[in-house]
Design an enzyme around this catalytic site. Sequence first.
Site, short mmCIF file in Angstrom:
data_model
loop_
_atom_site.label_atom_id
_atom_site.label_comp_id
_atom_site.label_asym_id
_atom_site.label_seq_id
_atom_site.Cartn_x
_atom_site.Cartn_y
_atom_site.Cartn_z
CG HIS A 1 -2.65 2.73 -2.11
ND1 HIS A 1 -2.71 2.82 -0.73
CD2 HIS A 1 -3.70 1.95 -2.47
CE1 HIS A 1 -3.76 2.13 -0.29
NE2 HIS A 1 -4.37 1.60 -1.33
CD GLN B 1 -2.58 -1.25 2.64
OE1 GLN B 1 -1.97 -1.69 3.60
NE2 GLN B 1 -3.83 -0.84 2.71
#
Length: 240
Positions: free
Chosen positions: A119, A101
């Site tokens: 992300h 992430q």
Amino acid sequence: MNLAEARAALKTAKRVAVLTGAGISAESGIPTFRDAQTGHWARFRPEDLASPPAYARDPEMVWEWYAGRYREVLNAQPNEGHRLLAGLEREKGEGFFLATQNVDGLHARAGSKRLVELHGNLLSARDEKTGEIFPLAAPNALQTPPTSPNGNRMRPNVVWFGEFLPEDALEAAQNAFHTCEVALIVGTSGVVYPAAGLALEAMAEGAVVIEINPDATELTPLLTFSLREKASAGLAQLLA
């Protein structure tokens, strides 16, 4: 399950999937998004700095924020947690998969290759017209908003509030967690979906799911085993 059993499960597993979050990068000195909102930036809501409406309203301000984070990331170095996961990848080969992430690029700099960045990545930017991704110039040469080699303005190559994760990256992660024998959930709070759902997908398919986090999370009661440690210390214990 105890630590010895967790070690044994990881050692014998041929398919291992890993999810990492901000906790592993904190040891390299990289603050979380909200922790980075100090000084001038403390008066802004996250949505004022990281959303399509904010960028449409004031791309120069958004780029000023991201240029600062870009410089922070470049000054940071991979830590032992990143290196241990790169070593685990070398051990497991094609049976290894890492989803992060984080947007700092430290896993790749540590040597991880079987990797998706759910992300995005702060070290690059995306052509607003073509969607192509290009590395950012060095901080001392970076002009914001940057322009792509095509002559178009570029936006930060990160997923903003209100945007979907990249379909190919998410699909690859879901497939890996759906078929793994052991999943490691490292340094993530377990509240940001759909990434947090990867642990539950692995559990549903009968995998051993091991969490490494100094604090209990919403996922803790649902998983096979939890180590209350920082990322690097927990990985060192697990891989001993």
